[in-house]
Scaffold this motif. Structure first.
Motif, mmCIF file in Angstrom:
data_model
loop_
_atom_site.group_PDB
_atom_site.id
_atom_site.type_symbol
_atom_site.label_atom_id
_atom_site.label_comp_id
_atom_site.label_asym_id
_atom_site.label_seq_id
_atom_site.Cartn_x
_atom_site.Cartn_y
_atom_site.Cartn_z
ATOM 1 N N PRO A 1 9.967 5.717 26.751
ATOM 2 C CA PRO A 1 8.742 6.515 26.882
ATOM 3 C C PRO A 1 8.997 7.915 27.437
ATOM 4 O O PRO A 1 8.325 8.875 27.039
ATOM 5 C CB PRO A 1 7.891 5.689 27.847
ATOM 6 N N ARG A 2 9.958 8.036 28.338
ATOM 7 C CA ARG A 2 10.253 9.350 28.907
ATOM 8 C C ARG A 2 10.888 10.271 27.878
ATOM 9 O O ARG A 2 10.422 11.399 27.677
ATOM 10 C CB ARG A 2 11.183 9.192 30.116
ATOM 11 N N LEU B 1 6.266 9.226 24.900
ATOM 12 C CA LEU B 1 5.280 8.297 24.348
ATOM 13 C C LEU B 1 4.081 8.125 25.261
ATOM 14 O O LEU B 1 3.002 7.724 24.812
ATOM 15 C CB LEU B 1 5.939 6.934 24.095
ATOM 16 N N VAL B 2 4.275 8.380 26.548
ATOM 17 C CA VAL B 2 3.189 8.256 27.526
ATOM 18 C C VAL B 2 3.273 9.452 28.473
ATOM 19 O O VAL B 2 4.321 10.113 28.562
ATOM 20 C CB VAL B 2 3.298 6.940 28.326
ATOM 21 N N TRP C 1 5.258 6.694 33.289
ATOM 22 C CA TRP C 1 6.614 6.163 33.467
ATOM 23 C C TRP C 1 7.141 6.399 34.873
ATOM 24 O O TRP C 1 8.006 5.640 35.348
ATOM 25 C CB TRP C 1 7.584 6.679 32.405
ATOM 26 N N ASP D 1 11.682 0.577 29.336
ATOM 27 C CA ASP D 1 10.289 1.003 29.448
ATOM 28 C C ASP D 1 10.118 2.231 30.329
ATOM 29 O O ASP D 1 9.010 2.720 30.527
ATOM 30 C CB ASP D 1 9.436 -0.158 29.972
ATOM 31 N N TYR E 1 4.001 -4.218 30.722
ATOM 32 C CA TYR E 1 5.351 -4.067 30.168
ATOM 33 C C TYR E 1 6.363 -5.017 30.807
ATOM 34 O O TYR E 1 7.429 -5.270 30.225
ATOM 35 C CB TYR E 1 5.826 -2.617 30.288
#
Length: 271
Positions: free
Chosen positions: A135-136, A140-141, A146, A131, A107
């Motif tokens: 995502p947080r 998303l992950v 993260w 990034d 990233y």
């Protein structure tokens, strides 16, 4: 409030701003619009002169990170504070959702490519911190992914600083009410409607989650080599003045100088 007292301090990780609506405005009394514009113009002229020496000096690069909620004024800051600098020595890059090629790399790959070289001012309109934020908030992950990125980014910025990149990071803090007003202004003005997207309203529904994410970023990534500044952004004139002042003080503290000529110029005549 005297203008001499209207200034920003780097975020201390021991006393992170709460990012409540009241912190989006400077305490009264606020200088008049005319006074702010006059003093900001002086700062911008000073910044323009410093940039010329900075470009010629060539020992440093300056990386400016602008983060903030939608309508917090990132574009306006770039236009008002940097509109007078020499475009030959300044480059702006906006980071949107990564494309297919960027997603095939780590990233920070796309970020590193846009770091300014020595002599240049680089402005990030959004940045590597997207990034962590997106995502947080969007889940998303997994959190473990993260959470590691705080350390990644701190190490990345430390490496840049060790190689002559001066980093200043600004979180433009806008209140919920002011964002609503600016969104309505965009919807009602045909010349501004292109700025509006429905996803902005979705982000607005996650206001508290974004607040928590921003506070953790400030707490964990405001460092000596890459400090964060929280900018009260409800008043555009105040916002511009505060950022211009930090940048003038930053460049003014680098001991910039024009380099000596490469050859002896004594005795040269021009006919």
């Amino acid at each position: 409030m005297p203008l001499s007292r209207l200034r920003l301090r780097p975020v201390s990780t021991r006393a992170v701003p709460r990012l409540i609506d009241a912190e989006a405005r400077v305490p009264a009394p606020v200088p008049t619009e005319e006074e702010l514009e006059r003093e900001t113009e002086k700062l911008v002229k000073r910044l323009t002169k410093l940039q010329r020496v900075f470009y010629a000096d060539g020992r440093y690069a300056l990386l400016i990170v602008l983060q903030g909620r939608d309508a917090s004024g990132k574009d306006g800051t770039i236009r008002k504070v940097f509109g007078a600098v020499n475009p030959q020595g300044c480059v702006v890059h906006s980071f949107r959702a990564p494309n297919d090629v960027e997603r095939q790399h780590d990233y920070l790959w796309r970020i590193h490519q846009r770091v300014p070289p020595t002599g240049m001012i680089g402005i990030f309109n959004r940045s590597q911190y997207e990034d962590i934020l997106v995502p947080r908030v969007r889940r998303l992950v997994p959190p473990a992914v993260w959470r590691e990125r705080y350390a990644h980014i701190n190490d990345f910025e430390r490496m840049l600083a060790a190689n002559g990149v001066v980093i200043r990071k600004f979180m433009l803090h806008i209140s919920r009410a002011e964002q609503k007003r600016r969104f309505k202004d965009r919807l009602n003005d045909p010349d501004k409607q292109w700025k509006f997207r429905r996803g902005d309203l979705d982000d607005r529904r996650h206001w508290r989650t974004f607040t928590g994410a921003y506070r953790d970023i400030l707490r964990r990534t405001s460092t000596r080599w890459a400090p964060w500044y929280v900018v009260p952004a409800d008043d555009k004139d105040v916002r511009n003045h505060l950022i211009a002042r930090v940048l003038v003080e930053t460049l003014g503290g680098l001991g910039l100088r024009y380099p000596e000529p490469d050859e002896d110029l004594d005795g040269i005549t021009i006919e």
